[in-house]
Design an enzyme around this catalytic site. Structure first.
Site, short mmCIF file in Angstrom:
data_model
loop_
_atom_site.label_atom_id
_atom_site.label_comp_id
_atom_site.label_asym_id
_atom_site.label_seq_id
_atom_site.Cartn_x
_atom_site.Cartn_y
_atom_site.Cartn_z
N LYS A 191 24.32 -21.20 8.96
CA LYS A 191 23.35 -21.89 9.80
C LYS A 191 22.18 -20.93 10.08
O LYS A 191 22.37 -19.72 9.99
CB LYS A 191 24.01 -22.35 11.10
N HIS B 237 30.71 -20.47 12.27
CA HIS B 237 31.86 -19.61 12.53
C HIS B 237 32.60 -19.99 13.81
O HIS B 237 33.76 -19.64 13.99
CB HIS B 237 31.45 -18.13 12.55
N LYS C 139 37.29 -20.26 15.04
CA LYS C 139 37.99 -19.58 16.15
C LYS C 139 39.30 -20.31 16.46
O LYS C 139 39.37 -21.53 16.42
CB LYS C 139 37.11 -19.54 17.40
N GLU D 71 25.65 -15.64 26.67
CA GLU D 71 25.54 -14.30 26.07
C GLU D 71 24.95 -13.36 27.11
O GLU D 71 24.03 -13.74 27.83
CB GLU D 71 24.65 -14.33 24.84
N ASP E 289 19.36 -22.39 18.02
CA ASP E 289 20.32 -21.31 17.71
C ASP E 289 21.75 -21.70 18.10
O ASP E 289 22.70 -21.31 17.42
CB ASP E 289 19.90 -20.04 18.47
N HIS F 183 26.59 -24.98 16.92
CA HIS F 183 27.87 -24.65 17.56
C HIS F 183 28.27 -25.66 18.64
O HIS F 183 29.38 -26.18 18.65
CB HIS F 183 27.79 -23.28 18.24
#
Lengths: 514, 370
Positions: free
Chosen positions: A172, A202, A206, A240, A259, A264
């Protein structure tokens, strides 16, 4: 050879779901950051865990001039710094003998001829029958040219030929809006068939994310409650603590919405909200995830004002140190209007979720790095133990922690010991690390293995990528129109702007304190 | 009260009356709670009841050292039974707990009940254990003795009756041929999952054979194998036997006859869909108890041969000088026993491959020296 001779009866039962097939992994951007931090350590770990094919090689491909020995040194440094298992004199030689490097420019046809020749040299040494995986760990703008050059060089095998396979992994973001995503997908589609394309996210690799399906559909107690009748709202947080760091060049053109949210978070949302699939087949699961994206209430000029907040981090303190505001960061324009924080109130207009708000927030320079999906159930009736309106019972919350400390917790009400009826909320915690030991593989390990086995369940299909862009696009357009508008700010290391607090508090709810 | 170990911590063992075990475990739980600081909690995760049977003090000592690591990976209520009580007709018990710390919180990994008994009263153990098993959880019997379970008298039957699954290890049996015969008969009649650790230790062998002989890598090899020879360390004949059983079941080889040629060699003749096949198994006089080397050859349109061996204790490799295939290695580090058990505890389904393999192994035992 007959069909029977093409099958391998010895592979039955060795690995779930199927044995990874012998192959060469060609990493475009093989000398880059993602390769050194994630991909090469992931391959090292897979090898140590004994799940890589015995016939396997890696060929790094980048513009940087380097020979095989230097590349092995690059890989070793990455593995030493970022791998969950450490290299030593025993395990390293077997790993590094599989590593090769080819330098070349991604838009140079001669480089692809050289790449092809190198593969033809390497594969017989390892008994690899021509199966190839091309991992594009490169800037998004180069995806199209690489795919086209691979095709032109004859490096893409026909999916239906029954011969060796060719698969491509793309990182991505796929595009930066609906139109550019469609263009990228169009080029990819001209060069590779859809089943050959693995769009990686990704987050989907998880453990806890994969456990969402198990928790929902492997336990009888949750699914009956998993609807608007019992659930008050859902909060998805991806926080974050770092600033924009060295990614300013990319980030200032992207922002938090592109982003994090477009990929995600919408993938997490679709896993939480999807209907029960009738099989674990990759396309069935992906169809059900896509259905959720189709049901998202469209964003328009009216609800964007009330349901979306964007903001930028301002000067503040991070772990006691002075940190600059976003527009004072290196490589960020001083008048940048890129959002580093976004909060949204989202509705899924289907029978299951009618009227249930999904609150989403993500940002940089928040107090801690934490990702969580929290499902808050409705209050018990205001009688019996919940009859005191001044002191309502805390509602049940099921929280799925994605990082750090993957696991889940359930908040329940319980009676304090004693003669008085005193109710107290207790959090029951389950952590992967402390229950099973530190056994969770990194997300990239799982995803690379899935590509080798041809399992696309945890990868994004073209229609899902475009559906998520289609939903985001009105917001991008609205922000573009008001480009120079003042953005709210939040001090670094706080949980976001006051506007985001209002977004949820106007509904009589609060953001969770994480 | 607690003493640190390599994996988390353990409390010291407390001697208790057999009838007081459950209350003693409760007292342990309370005592650990009281040690907690305000705001921190003690939690318990529990996935299984695990009954471990040892027949000697030495076995029990070895197992005891492994329990902390085991329960870190698979939290369980553990009953370690040792047939060596100091007093006639006695059953003695001690309790302790293992826990781990994470961010100030402690998590109980295991309640450990150590039971020593006089073999003469083994039949009473069921009445001791049954009320102590945690309901709703799977109960596994790990038979840690080196006696084949069906040949060890009533103890195995008593304990197996309590268990939903049984784990044993055929490596180290004093009379492998007799053990294989007895165990395969028992396993074939079982509805419950039964696992042989030797089967798990064979996984690297199965993996490298499957990958290197894959039709994409070595076309036609699997269908045209005409000779196999295996070298193994002392006490590992059942493992080699099982490996051949697996190959035979997957590749449709039919055992025809078998012969014990000497104390260290045994051979079998098989009929395959393409012809005859000879298997030779040789026991090395020293070394670790595992399959050390395997050579095979095949005919057909592209004849070839491959020889695999343990390059050291951590890598299983194709020997290039004895093979027609490209060199390769796969990691085959010997997994510690406690990790192996922990991994096996998480598997609660019968393994049809294993059962097919021992079914062939049983036929192989039937034709031996016929």
């Amino acid at each position: 050879m007959s069909a029977a001779e093409n099958t391998n009866p010895l592979s039955v039962g060795l690995s779930e779901p199927v044995l990874p097939q012998p192959c060469t992994l060609v990493i475009f951007g093989g000398a880059g950051d993602l390769s050194g931090r994630k991909l090469l350590p992931a391959i090292f770990n897979l090898g140590l865990d004994g799940v890589l094919p015995a016939n396997f090689a890696v060929l790094g491909f980048s513009i940087e001039e380097m020979d095989d020995a230097e590349y092995r040194g690059f890989a070793r440094r990455g593995v030493e710094r970022f791998s969950r298992q450490q290299p030593d004199e025993e395990n390293w030689p077997n790993y590094e003998r599989q590593l090769f490097y080819q330098s070349g420019s991604f838009d140079d046809p001669a480089a692809y001829e050289a790449l092809k020749q190198r593969l033809d040299e390497i594969e017989p040494q390892f008994g690899i029958p021509g199966n190839r995986i091309f991992y594009l760990a490169i800037p998004p703008r180069l995806i199209g040219v690489c795919a086209q050059q691979l095709k032109a060089a004859g490096l893409v095998q026909d999916e239906t030929s029954g011969g060796p396979f060719s698969r491509i992994i793309v990182e991505k973001p796929i595009g930066r809006d609906l139109q550019s995503a469609q263009e990228v997908n169009e080029i990819l589609g001209e060069c590779f068939a859809e089943p050959q394309i693995y769009r990686i996210d990704h987050y989907l690799g998880k453990e806890t994310v994969q456990n969402i399906l198990v928790m929902r559909f492997g336990n009888a107690i949750f699914e009956p409650l998993w609807n608007a009748k019992h659930i008050d709202h859902v909060q998805i947080t991806v926080a974050e603590d770092e600033g924009v760091g060295t990614r300013a060049g990319y980030y200032d053109r992207a922002g938090a919405l592109r982003d994090m949210v477009q990929n995600h978070i919408l993938q997490l949302l679709s896993l939480v909200a999807m209907e029960p699939p009738w099989t674990m087949d990759a396309d069935v699961i992906r169809d059900h995830r896509l259905d959720v994206l189709h049901c998202l209430r469209p964003l328009n000029i009216e609800n964007i004002e009330s349901d979306v907040v964007r903001a930028q981090y301002a000067h503040g303190f991070f772990q006691g140190d002075d940190v600059p505001g976003y527009r004072r960061e290196e490589d960020v324009a001083s008048d940048s209007s890129t959002e580093t924080y976004v909060a949204l109130r989202v509705f899924i207009d289907n029978w299951r979720w009618a009227g249930v708000p999904f609150y989403i927030r993500t940002g940089k320079r928040l107090p801690k790095r934490v990702s969580e999906i929290a499902v808050q159930f409705k209050d018990v009736p205001h009688i019996l133990f919940n009859s005191d309106n001044d002191h309502p019972l805390d509602p049940n919350v099921l929280a799925l922690r994605l990082q750090p400390d993957e696991g889940m917790s359930l908040r329940i009400a319980t009676k304090m010991p004693g003669s008085r009826v005193q109710i107290y909320p207790v959090k029951m915690d389950f952590r992967y690390g402390s229950t099973f030991g530190d056994q969770s593989p990194e997300a990239y390990e799982r995803l690379l293995l899935d590509v080798m086995t041809g399992d696309a369940t945890l990868f994004m299909r073209r229609d899902a990528v475009e559906a998520s862009w289609r939903w985001i696009q009105p917001l991008l357009d609205a922000w573009d129109r008001g480009n120079k508008r003042w953005l709210p700010e939040y001090p670094s290391s706080t949980w976001g702007p006051v506007e985001a607090e209002r977004l949820i508090e106007n509904d009589g709810r609060r953001w969770r304190v994480l | 009260m607690s003493e640190p170990t390599s994996a988390g911590s353990s409390t010291s063992a407390t001697r208790v009356n057999v009838g007081d075990i459950e209350r003693a475990l409760d007292r342990l739980w309370s005592a650990l709670h009281e040690e907690e600081e305000v705001g921190h909690g003690l939690t318990r995760a529990c996935m299984s009841n695990l009954i471990i049977a040892c027949q000697t003090e030495e076995q029990a000592r070895d197992v005891t050292e492994r329990i902390p690591e085991l329960v870190e990976r698979h939290p369980a209520r553990v009953f370690l039974l040792t047939a060596c009580a100091p007093k006639v007709n006695s059953i003695e018990a001690e309790v302790s707990a293992h826990f781990r710390c994470s961010e100030g919180n402690r998590q109980l990994c295991a309640e450990h009940v150590d039971i020593r008994f006089d073999p003469a009263v083994a039949g009473r153990l069921g009445s001791v254990l049954r009320p102590l098993l945690i309901g709703d959880l799977t109960t596994t019997l790990w038979w840690a003795s080196n006696q084949p379970p069906p040949l060890s008298g009533g103890l195995f039957d008593t304990l197996a009756e309590l268990a939903d699954q049984v784990i044993y290890d055929s490596v180290g049996w004093p009379n492998p041929a007799e053990g294989v015969r007895a165990m395969t008969r028992w396993v074939m009649g079982e509805e419950r999952p039964v696992f042989n650790l030797a089967w798990r230790y064979l996984k690297p062998w199965r993996r490298i054979l499957a990958q290197v002989l894959d039709p994409a890598v070595a076309p036609g090899a699997l269908q045209n194998i005409d000779s196999v020879s295996i070298e193994h360390g002392p006490h590992a004949l059942p493992m080699a036997w099982l490996l051949i059983g697996w190959l035979a079941s997957r590749l449709q080889w039919q055992p025809q006859k078998g012969e014990m040629q000497s104390g260290s060699d045994v051979s079998w003749a098989f009929r395959t869909p393409r012809g005859d096949l000879q298997v030779n198994i040789h026991r090395c006089s020293e070394g670790v108890a595992q399959v050390r080397k395997l050579k095979l050859a095949w005919q057909g349109a592209a004849p070839g041969r491959a020889s695999f061996h343990y390059a050291d204790d951590h890598w299983l490799s194709l020997l290039p000088e004895e093979s027609t295939l490209p060199a390769t290695s796969i990691p085959a580090r010997k997994v510690p026993l406690e990790m192996m058990i922990a991994a096996q505890l998480a598997h609660r389904k019968k393994d049809p491959l294993f059962e097919q393999s021992i079914a062939v192994a049983q036929v192989m035992s039937g034709v031996l020296n016929r």
